[in-house]
Design a protein around this motif. Structure first.
Motif, PDB file in Angstrom:
ATOM      1  N   ALA A 146       1.382   2.132   6.659  1.00  0.00           N
ATOM      2  CA  ALA A 146       0.037   1.634   8.196  1.00  0.00           C
ATOM      3  C   ALA A 146       0.695   0.545   8.894  1.00  0.00           C
ATOM      4  CB  ALA A 146      -1.144   2.118   7.105  1.00  0.00           C
ATOM      5  N   ASP A 147       1.923  -0.627   8.645  1.00  0.00           N
ATOM      6  CA  ASP A 147       2.013  -1.512   9.698  1.00  0.00           C
ATOM      7  C   ASP A 147       3.431  -0.961  10.084  1.00  0.00           C
ATOM      8  OD1 ASP A 147      -0.575  -2.724   8.661  1.00  0.00           O
ATOM      9  OD2 ASP A 147       0.196  -3.109   7.026  1.00  0.00           O
ATOM     10  N   TYR A 148       4.129  -0.304   9.281  1.00  0.00           N
ATOM     11  CA  TYR A 148       5.329  -0.626   9.876  1.00  0.00           C
ATOM     12  C   TYR A 148       5.680   0.457   9.914  1.00  0.00           C
ATOM     13  CZ  TYR A 148       4.652  -5.332   8.273  1.00  0.00           C
ATOM     14  OH  TYR A 148       3.872  -6.816   8.650  1.00  0.00           O
ATOM     15  N   THR A 149       7.163   0.663  10.737  1.00  0.00           N
ATOM     16  CA  THR A 149       8.434   1.495  10.719  1.00  0.00           C
ATOM     17  C   THR A 149      10.191   0.937  10.860  1.00  0.00           C
ATOM     18  OG1 THR A 149       6.539   3.506  11.260  1.00  0.00           O
ATOM     19  CG2 THR A 149       9.191   4.044  11.463  1.00  0.00           C
ATOM     20  N   ILE A 150      10.836   1.061   9.734  1.00  0.00           N
ATOM     21  CA  ILE A 150      11.411   0.406   9.708  1.00  0.00           C
ATOM     22  C   ILE A 150      13.108   1.629   9.696  1.00  0.00           C
ATOM     23  CG2 ILE A 150      12.744  -1.699   8.465  1.00  0.00           C
ATOM     24  CD1 ILE A 150       9.940  -2.707   8.015  1.00  0.00           C
ATOM     25  N   VAL A 151      13.908   1.195  10.425  1.00  0.00           N
ATOM     26  CA  VAL A 151      14.998   2.121   9.650  1.00  0.00           C
ATOM     27  C   VAL A 151      16.147   1.533   9.565  1.00  0.00           C
ATOM     28  CG1 VAL A 151      16.601   3.382  10.476  1.00  0.00           C
ATOM     29  CG2 VAL A 151      13.984   3.780  11.088  1.00  0.00           C
ATOM     30  N   LYS A 152      16.945   1.544   8.088  1.00  0.00           N
ATOM     31  CA  LYS A 152      17.863   0.477   7.623  1.00  0.00           C
ATOM     32  C   LYS A 152      19.267   1.917   7.582  1.00  0.00           C
ATOM     33  CE  LYS A 152      19.278  -3.745   5.281  1.00  0.00           C
ATOM     34  NZ  LYS A 152      18.852  -4.521   5.473  1.00  0.00           N
ATOM     35  N   SER A 153      20.414   1.347   7.653  1.00  0.00           N
ATOM     36  CA  SER A 153      21.718   1.879   6.960  1.00  0.00           C
ATOM     37  C   SER A 153      21.963   1.661   5.537  1.00  0.00           C
ATOM     38  CB  SER A 153      22.527   2.196   8.405  1.00  0.00           C
ATOM     39  OG  SER A 153      21.878   2.473   9.748  1.00  0.00           O
ATOM     40  N   CYS A 154      23.141   3.165   5.787  1.00  0.00           N
ATOM     41  CA  CYS A 154      23.319   3.173   3.488  1.00  0.00           C
ATOM     42  C   CYS A 154      24.396   4.084   3.969  1.00  0.00           C
ATOM     43  CB  CYS A 154      22.064   2.733   2.774  1.00  0.00           C
ATOM     44  SG  CYS A 154      21.966   4.842   2.846  1.00  0.00           S
ATOM     45  N   VAL A 155      25.699   3.580   2.548  1.00  0.00           N
ATOM     46  CA  VAL A 155      26.338   4.420   2.895  1.00  0.00           C
ATOM     47  C   VAL A 155      26.556   4.448   1.422  1.00  0.00           C
ATOM     48  CG1 VAL A 155      29.188   4.553   2.764  1.00  0.00           C
ATOM     49  CG2 VAL A 155      27.562   3.434   4.747  1.00  0.00           C
ATOM     50  N   GLY A 200      20.354  13.777  10.972  1.00  0.00           N
ATOM     51  CA  GLY A 200      19.099  14.016  11.176  1.00  0.00           C
ATOM     52  C   GLY A 200      18.365  14.818  10.866  1.00  0.00           C
ATOM     53  N   GLN A 201      18.485  15.206   9.287  1.00  0.00           N
ATOM     54  CA  GLN A 201      18.028  15.836   8.157  1.00  0.00           C
ATOM     55  C   GLN A 201      17.562  15.439   7.284  1.00  0.00           C
ATOM     56  OE1 GLN A 201      20.967  18.674   7.335  1.00  0.00           O
ATOM     57  NE2 GLN A 201      20.481  20.669   9.434  1.00  0.00           N
ATOM     58  N   ILE A 202      15.838  15.105   7.367  1.00  0.00           N
ATOM     59  CA  ILE A 202      15.384  14.411   6.257  1.00  0.00           C
ATOM     60  C   ILE A 202      16.042  14.988   4.927  1.00  0.00           C
ATOM     61  CG2 ILE A 202      13.311  13.619   4.706  1.00  0.00           C
ATOM     62  CD1 ILE A 202      12.563  13.529   7.270  1.00  0.00           C
ATOM     63  N   VAL A 203      16.492  14.204   4.240  1.00  0.00           N
ATOM     64  CA  VAL A 203      17.431  15.536   2.953  1.00  0.00           C
ATOM     65  C   VAL A 203      16.459  14.308   1.232  1.00  0.00           C
ATOM     66  CG1 VAL A 203      19.967  15.537   3.818  1.00  0.00           C
ATOM     67  CG2 VAL A 203      18.855  13.461   2.823  1.00  0.00           C
ATOM     68  N   TYR A 204      16.320  14.053   1.665  1.00  0.00           N
ATOM     69  CA  TYR A 204      15.207  13.107   0.365  1.00  0.00           C
ATOM     70  C   TYR A 204      14.119  12.568   0.791  1.00  0.00           C
ATOM     71  CZ  TYR A 204      14.459  11.313  -4.028  1.00  0.00           C
ATOM     72  OH  TYR A 204      13.472  10.697  -5.114  1.00  0.00           O
ATOM     73  N   THR A 205      12.623  12.538   0.116  1.00  0.00           N
ATOM     74  CA  THR A 205      11.305  11.893   0.620  1.00  0.00           C
ATOM     75  C   THR A 205      10.391  11.422  -0.172  1.00  0.00           C
ATOM     76  OG1 THR A 205      10.988  13.289   2.950  1.00  0.00           O
ATOM     77  CG2 THR A 205       8.963  12.079   2.229  1.00  0.00           C
ATOM     78  N   ILE A 206       9.868   9.799  -0.353  1.00  0.00           N
ATOM     79  CA  ILE A 206       8.857   9.937  -1.481  1.00  0.00           C
ATOM     80  C   ILE A 206       8.151   9.211  -0.857  1.00  0.00           C
ATOM     81  CG2 ILE A 206      10.730   7.396  -1.552  1.00  0.00           C
ATOM     82  CD1 ILE A 206       9.789   7.290  -4.866  1.00  0.00           C
ATOM     83  N   HIS A 207       6.820   9.153  -1.944  1.00  0.00           N
ATOM     84  CA  HIS A 207       5.785   8.295  -0.943  1.00  0.00           C
ATOM     85  C   HIS A 207       5.489   8.034  -2.266  1.00  0.00           C
ATOM     86  CE1 HIS A 207       4.544  10.993   1.950  1.00  0.00           C
ATOM     87  NE2 HIS A 207       5.466  12.569   1.228  1.00  0.00           N
ATOM     88  N   THR A 208       4.913   6.319  -2.804  1.00  0.00           N
ATOM     89  CA  THR A 208       4.874   5.816  -3.488  1.00  0.00           C
ATOM     90  C   THR A 208       3.554   4.584  -2.798  1.00  0.00           C
ATOM     91  OG1 THR A 208       5.446   4.195  -5.240  1.00  0.00           O
ATOM     92  CG2 THR A 208       6.578   4.145  -3.485  1.00  0.00           C
ATOM     93  N   SER A 209       2.950   4.290  -3.960  1.00  0.00           N
ATOM     94  CA  SER A 209       1.344   2.896  -3.052  1.00  0.00           C
ATOM     95  C   SER A 209       1.766   2.176  -4.380  1.00  0.00           C
ATOM     96  CB  SER A 209       0.613   3.449  -2.891  1.00  0.00           C
ATOM     97  OG  SER A 209      -0.186   3.818  -4.260  1.00  0.00           O
ATOM     98  N   ASN A 210       2.157   1.869  -5.867  1.00  0.00           N
ATOM     99  CA  ASN A 210       2.406   2.068  -7.310  1.00  0.00           C
ATOM    100  C   ASN A 210       3.457   0.244  -6.969  1.00  0.00           C
ATOM    101  OD1 ASN A 210       0.410   3.011  -8.074  1.00  0.00           O
ATOM    102  ND2 ASN A 210       1.541   4.895  -8.548  1.00  0.00           N
ATOM    103  N   SER A 211       4.582   0.697  -6.256  1.00  0.00           N
ATOM    104  CA  SER A 211       6.042  -0.455  -6.930  1.00  0.00           C
ATOM    105  C   SER A 211       6.400  -0.853  -5.730  1.00  0.00           C
ATOM    106  CB  SER A 211       6.673   0.774  -7.567  1.00  0.00           C
ATOM    107  OG  SER A 211       8.073   0.347  -7.720  1.00  0.00           O
ATOM    108  N   ASN A 212       7.269  -1.586  -5.194  1.00  0.00           N
ATOM    109  CA  ASN A 212       8.220  -2.592  -4.513  1.00  0.00           C
ATOM    110  C   ASN A 212       9.348  -2.105  -5.111  1.00  0.00           C
ATOM    111  OD1 ASN A 212       6.206  -3.138  -2.362  1.00  0.00           O
ATOM    112  ND2 ASN A 212       5.196  -4.576  -3.472  1.00  0.00           N
ATOM    113  N   ASN A 213      10.158  -1.870  -6.098  1.00  0.00           N
ATOM    114  CA  ASN A 213      11.568  -1.339  -6.751  1.00  0.00           C
ATOM    115  C   ASN A 213      11.264  -0.216  -6.319  1.00  0.00           C
ATOM    116  OD1 ASN A 213      12.377  -4.540  -6.490  1.00  0.00           O
ATOM    117  ND2 ASN A 213      10.599  -4.424  -7.170  1.00  0.00           N
ATOM    118  N   ILE A 214      12.421   0.218  -5.765  1.00  0.00           N
ATOM    119  CA  ILE A 214      12.894   2.129  -5.790  1.00  0.00           C
ATOM    120  C   ILE A 214      13.738   2.676  -6.527  1.00  0.00           C
ATOM    121  CG2 ILE A 214      12.046   3.981  -4.556  1.00  0.00           C
ATOM    122  CD1 ILE A 214       9.698   2.687  -2.980  1.00  0.00           C
ATOM    123  N   GLY A 257       0.880  -1.315  -0.321  1.00  0.00           N
ATOM    124  CA  GLY A 257      -0.418  -0.035   0.225  1.00  0.00           C
ATOM    125  C   GLY A 257       0.973   1.351  -0.119  1.00  0.00           C
ATOM    126  N   GLU A 258       0.216   2.130   0.283  1.00  0.00           N
ATOM    127  CA  GLU A 258       0.853   3.890   0.429  1.00  0.00           C
ATOM    128  C   GLU A 258       2.072   3.690   1.706  1.00  0.00           C
ATOM    129  OE1 GLU A 258       2.159   7.541  -0.392  1.00  0.00           O
ATOM    130  OE2 GLU A 258      -0.519   6.442  -1.701  1.00  0.00           O
TER     131      GLU A 258
END
Length: 411
Positions: A399-408, A366-380, A355-356
């Protein structure tokens, strides 16, 4: 004809008037008898909620009986035992399987003043000699023996029976009326949730009979367990050793279970469906978490019990909530980031996030430097050319989860 030998016109009038005087002779009775000489077409209106009603019919000529009324389903047996002179006697309004029509069956009581077979009974005077018919003692003994139950009343007269006879109006008492009565108490009305059981508590008698039997563990004891699936009125009849009887009713109200729902926006949980709530974490009660909303503080499984105004409980589905700071190895199979380190583009697979959904890229400050909203794709794909090298956090929210993951990010 035999009719002319049995009774003069004056006696007919006397019998009809006499019959009307006595009403119901046993309030705890369940056997009613309609009998005459001339037959007839008439309706019996079962307008009282008496359990296990049994009906006896007797006439020299044919009866055509319709049984109706709001409690007609309480009738468990109907028996015609008479001469049935042209063979057309009929009973409608109840299941055919409970109706028996017998022509000229043997009487169960020998009486020198009455016929040896069941033919007709039309006089309530036990001292009256009916000629070719049966005495009232024979009629009552036959139906008590063959149909069973206790006589509530009988309706005896000579001429045609026609029109509608209300059960509540009674008839006459051709046997000694029950002069004693006892107070039978079915107890207080009860309220249960569907699927629950409550024990009833009848008092005041030595023998008991509950009706209907649906949803009862035993109908012949004072305190059966009741587990109806719909609201039910139970009728309790009882008697003592002297034959005195009484009757009472109790209503067992069956309340539905509330439908519990739970939704999540990130770690913020909301429940609905009840008037009170209790939140659970991994199946255990969270002390003090009794509001309709709750904010998850740690990763795990959350659900909620909701309570209706009737005190019934329902439990929601379980939601797995992921809170910031969880271990990387716990979510690796759910969120895939590649390549990592990333150079020009980072690819995300978010199969678990239906879903959304919102995806935030957060820098080391801790600054949000990029945001994307999508409901059409699981590959981004997220382009990285505008971001400096460093360690970033990717935060995934639906609606169900909040997941945080690190990247370099490394150019």
């Amino acid at each position: 004809m035999m009719k002319n030998l049995l009774l003069s016109a004056s006696l007919i009038v006397f019998s009809c008037l006499k019959m009307q005087a006595q009403g119901i002779c046993n309030e705890a009775g369940n056997l009613i008898i309609y009998s005459n000489y001339d037959g007839g077409t008439f309706t019996i209106n079962i307008d009282q909620n008496i359990p296990d009603i049994r009906i006896g019919l007797c006439s020299y000529e044919d009866f055509h009986v319709t049984i109706t009324g709001p409690y007609a389903a309480n009738v468990t047996e109907v028996r015609y035992a008479g001469y049935n002179n042209d063979g057309t006697t009929s009973v409608t309004g109840v299941a055919g399987g409970i109706v028996t029509i017998l022509n000229y069956p043997p009487a169960t009581l020998y009486d020198p003043d009455g016929n040896a077979n069941m033919v007709c009974a039309y006089e309530c005077d036990t001292a009256y000699v009916p000629g070719g018919c049966n005495t009232v003692d024979q009629a009552t003994d036959y139906f008590i023996t063959e149909v069973g139950g206790a006589i509530r009343y009988s309706y005896l007269q000579y001429g045609l029976l026609s029109g509608t006879f209300n059960m509540s109006d009674g008839g006459n008492c051709c046997v000694d009326a029950v002069a004693c009565a006892i107070v039978v108490d079915a107890g207080q009305d009860q309220s249960i949730c569907i699927g629950d059981t409550v024990q009833l508590a009848g008092t005041g008698a030595t023998t008991y009979n509950w009706f209907p039997g649906t949803g009862l563990s035993n109908v012949l004891i004072s305190n059966p367990y009741a587990y109806p699936t719909t609201t039910t009125t139970y009728i309790l009849t009882g008697s003592d050793g002297a034959g005195c009887g009484g009757i009472d009713t109790i209503v067992v109200t069956v309340n539905p279970l509330p439908i519990a729902t739970i939704s999540a926006t990130g770690a913020n949980l909301t429940a609905s469906g009840g008037t009170a709530y209790q939140w659970l974490f991994n199946g255990e009660i969270i002390p003090g978490a009794t509001d309709a909303t709750y904010t998850a503080t740690e990763t795990g499984s959350y659900s909620v019990i909701v309570f209706s105004a009737d005190g019934c409980e329902g439990i929601s589905q379980v939601l797995d909530i992921f809170v910031d700071g969880i271990k990387e190895d716990f979510i690796t199979s759910y969120i895939k980031i590649f390549p990592n380190p990333a150079y020009e583009i980072i690819n995300l697979n978010t199969t678990i996030l239906n879903g959304e959904k919102q995806i935030d890229l957060i820098n080391a400050l801790g600054q949000i430097v990029y945001t994307i909203h999508t409901s059409n794709s699981n590959n981004i794909e997220i382009p990285l050319q505008d971001f400096i090298n460093g360690i970033y956090q990717l935060r995934f929210i639906n609606a169900d989860y909040t997941i945080v993951k690190s990247c370099v990010v490394k150019h």
